[in-house]
Write a protein that holds these residues in place. Structure first.
Motif, PDB file in Angstrom:
ATOM      1  N   ASN A   1      20.230  -8.517 -32.228  1.00  0.00           N
ATOM      2  CA  ASN A   1      18.806  -8.226 -32.073  1.00  0.00           C
ATOM      3  C   ASN A   1      18.530  -6.817 -32.602  1.00  0.00           C
ATOM      4  OD1 ASN A   1      16.166  -7.773 -31.336  1.00  0.00           O
ATOM      5  ND2 ASN A   1      16.459  -8.405 -29.197  1.00  0.00           N
TER       6      ASN A   1
ATOM      7  N   THR B   1      14.153 -12.835 -32.801  1.00  0.00           N
ATOM      8  CA  THR B   1      14.111 -13.823 -33.886  1.00  0.00           C
ATOM      9  C   THR B   1      12.676 -14.055 -34.373  1.00  0.00           C
ATOM     10  OG1 THR B   1      14.005 -15.651 -32.307  1.00  0.00           O
ATOM     11  CG2 THR B   1      16.195 -14.984 -33.060  1.00  0.00           C
TER      12      THR B   1
ATOM     13  N   HIS C   1      11.374 -13.566 -37.119  1.00  0.00           N
ATOM     14  CA  HIS C   1      11.462 -14.305 -38.376  1.00  0.00           C
ATOM     15  C   HIS C   1      12.918 -14.336 -38.811  1.00  0.00           C
ATOM     16  CE1 HIS C   1      11.687 -10.570 -40.761  1.00  0.00           C
ATOM     17  NE2 HIS C   1      10.771 -10.115 -39.927  1.00  0.00           N
ATOM     18  N   TYR C   2      13.214 -15.174 -39.767  1.00  0.00           N
ATOM     19  CA  TYR C   2      14.600 -15.471 -40.141  1.00  0.00           C
ATOM     20  C   TYR C   2      15.398 -14.229 -40.537  1.00  0.00           C
ATOM     21  CZ  TYR C   2      18.572 -17.898 -42.203  1.00  0.00           C
ATOM     22  OH  TYR C   2      19.824 -18.336 -42.487  1.00  0.00           O
ATOM     23  N   ARG C   3      14.799 -13.287 -41.209  1.00  0.00           N
ATOM     24  CA  ARG C   3      15.504 -12.081 -41.656  1.00  0.00           C
ATOM     25  C   ARG C   3      15.423 -10.930 -40.651  1.00  0.00           C
ATOM     26  NH1 ARG C   3      18.595 -14.033 -45.429  1.00  0.00           N
ATOM     27  NH2 ARG C   3      17.538 -15.090 -47.110  1.00  0.00           N
TER      28      ARG C   3
ATOM     29  N   TYR D   1      16.896 -10.645 -37.725  1.00  0.00           N
ATOM     30  CA  TYR D   1      18.035 -10.489 -36.818  1.00  0.00           C
ATOM     31  C   TYR D   1      19.357 -10.632 -37.570  1.00  0.00           C
ATOM     32  CZ  TYR D   1      18.065 -15.614 -36.937  1.00  0.00           C
ATOM     33  OH  TYR D   1      18.110 -16.915 -37.349  1.00  0.00           O
ATOM     34  N   ASP D   2      20.400 -10.056 -36.977  1.00  0.00           N
ATOM     35  CA  ASP D   2      21.755 -10.175 -37.513  1.00  0.00           C
ATOM     36  C   ASP D   2      22.440 -11.376 -36.875  1.00  0.00           C
ATOM     37  OD1 ASP D   2      21.566  -7.883 -39.101  1.00  0.00           O
ATOM     38  OD2 ASP D   2      22.243  -6.585 -37.466  1.00  0.00           O
ATOM     39  N   ARG D   3      23.330 -11.962 -37.623  1.00  0.00           N
ATOM     40  CA  ARG D   3      24.114 -13.109 -37.148  1.00  0.00           C
ATOM     41  C   ARG D   3      25.433 -12.592 -36.580  1.00  0.00           C
ATOM     42  NH1 ARG D   3      19.515 -13.511 -39.783  1.00  0.00           N
ATOM     43  NH2 ARG D   3      18.913 -15.634 -40.220  1.00  0.00           N
TER      44      ARG D   3
ATOM     45  N   ASN E   1      28.576 -14.705 -38.733  1.00  0.00           N
ATOM     46  CA  ASN E   1      28.724 -15.995 -39.388  1.00  0.00           C
ATOM     47  C   ASN E   1      29.277 -15.794 -40.798  1.00  0.00           C
ATOM     48  OD1 ASN E   1      26.252 -15.056 -40.421  1.00  0.00           O
ATOM     49  ND2 ASN E   1      25.441 -17.108 -40.666  1.00  0.00           N
TER      50      ASN E   1
ATOM     51  N   LEU F   1      26.315 -17.270 -45.545  1.00  0.00           N
ATOM     52  CA  LEU F   1      25.109 -17.534 -44.765  1.00  0.00           C
ATOM     53  C   LEU F   1      24.504 -16.252 -44.207  1.00  0.00           C
ATOM     54  CD1 LEU F   1      26.480 -20.650 -42.870  1.00  0.00           C
ATOM     55  CD2 LEU F   1      24.959 -20.629 -44.858  1.00  0.00           C
TER      56      LEU F   1
END
Length: 155
Positions: free
Chosen positions: A15, A20, A22-24, A26-28, A44, A48
């Protein structure tokens, strides 16, 4: 047969402040830990958008498969009187990504490099590998084929 329970703790660390939104945004990234064990920072797959410096789910699955195989090999080798002096593996997994990003492993190959004591019967050592998939918890749980290409060094 008794059930054995395994637990894990996953905590999202990605976070950046807007969740979240929008898609970009947040970090995965996340930490994975089990009770009483230090966390492992994860992300991830870099393809991706993940952090290539951190373990991802595919790395963890492949590592679990190789680690389980190694532990059973050491056990059976000890039972067979084979003295293992060193064991390393560079497992290789092949996967595919389908529509919408859905992926799966197609196959994996374990590639252990095993150092054994002089006088070891390498045919007996090789035969051990064939028995492991009958007992290895992880190998028995995956739905893709797992091959083994072991190499030995006498030390």
């Amino acid at each position: 047969m008794d059930d054995q329970v395994f637990t894990s703790h996953i905590r999202w660390t990605g976070n950046r402040g807007d969740g979240t939104a929008h898609y970009r945004a947040y970090d995965r990234t996340w930490d994975v830990a089990a009770p009483g064990k230090p966390p492992i920072p994860c992300s991830n797959d870099p393809m991706l958008g993940g952090d290539p410096a951190k373990m991802n789910p595919e790395d963890l699955l492949l590592s679990a498969l190789a680690g389980c195989h190694m532990l059973w090999f050491l056990h059976y080798a000890s039972d067979a009187g084979i003295v293992v002096l060193g064991y390393e593996d560079n497992p290789h997994g092949v996967g595919e990504h389908g529509a919408g990003g859905a992926g799966r492993f197609l196959r994996a190959e374990l590639r252990p490099r095993i150092t054994v004591a002089a006088g070891t019967d390498l045919h007996v050592a090789d035969a051990i590998h064939k028995r492991i998939h009958e007992v290895c918890f992880i190998a028995r749980s995956v739905s893709f084929p797992v091959g083994i290409r072991a190499r030995y060094r006498v030390g």
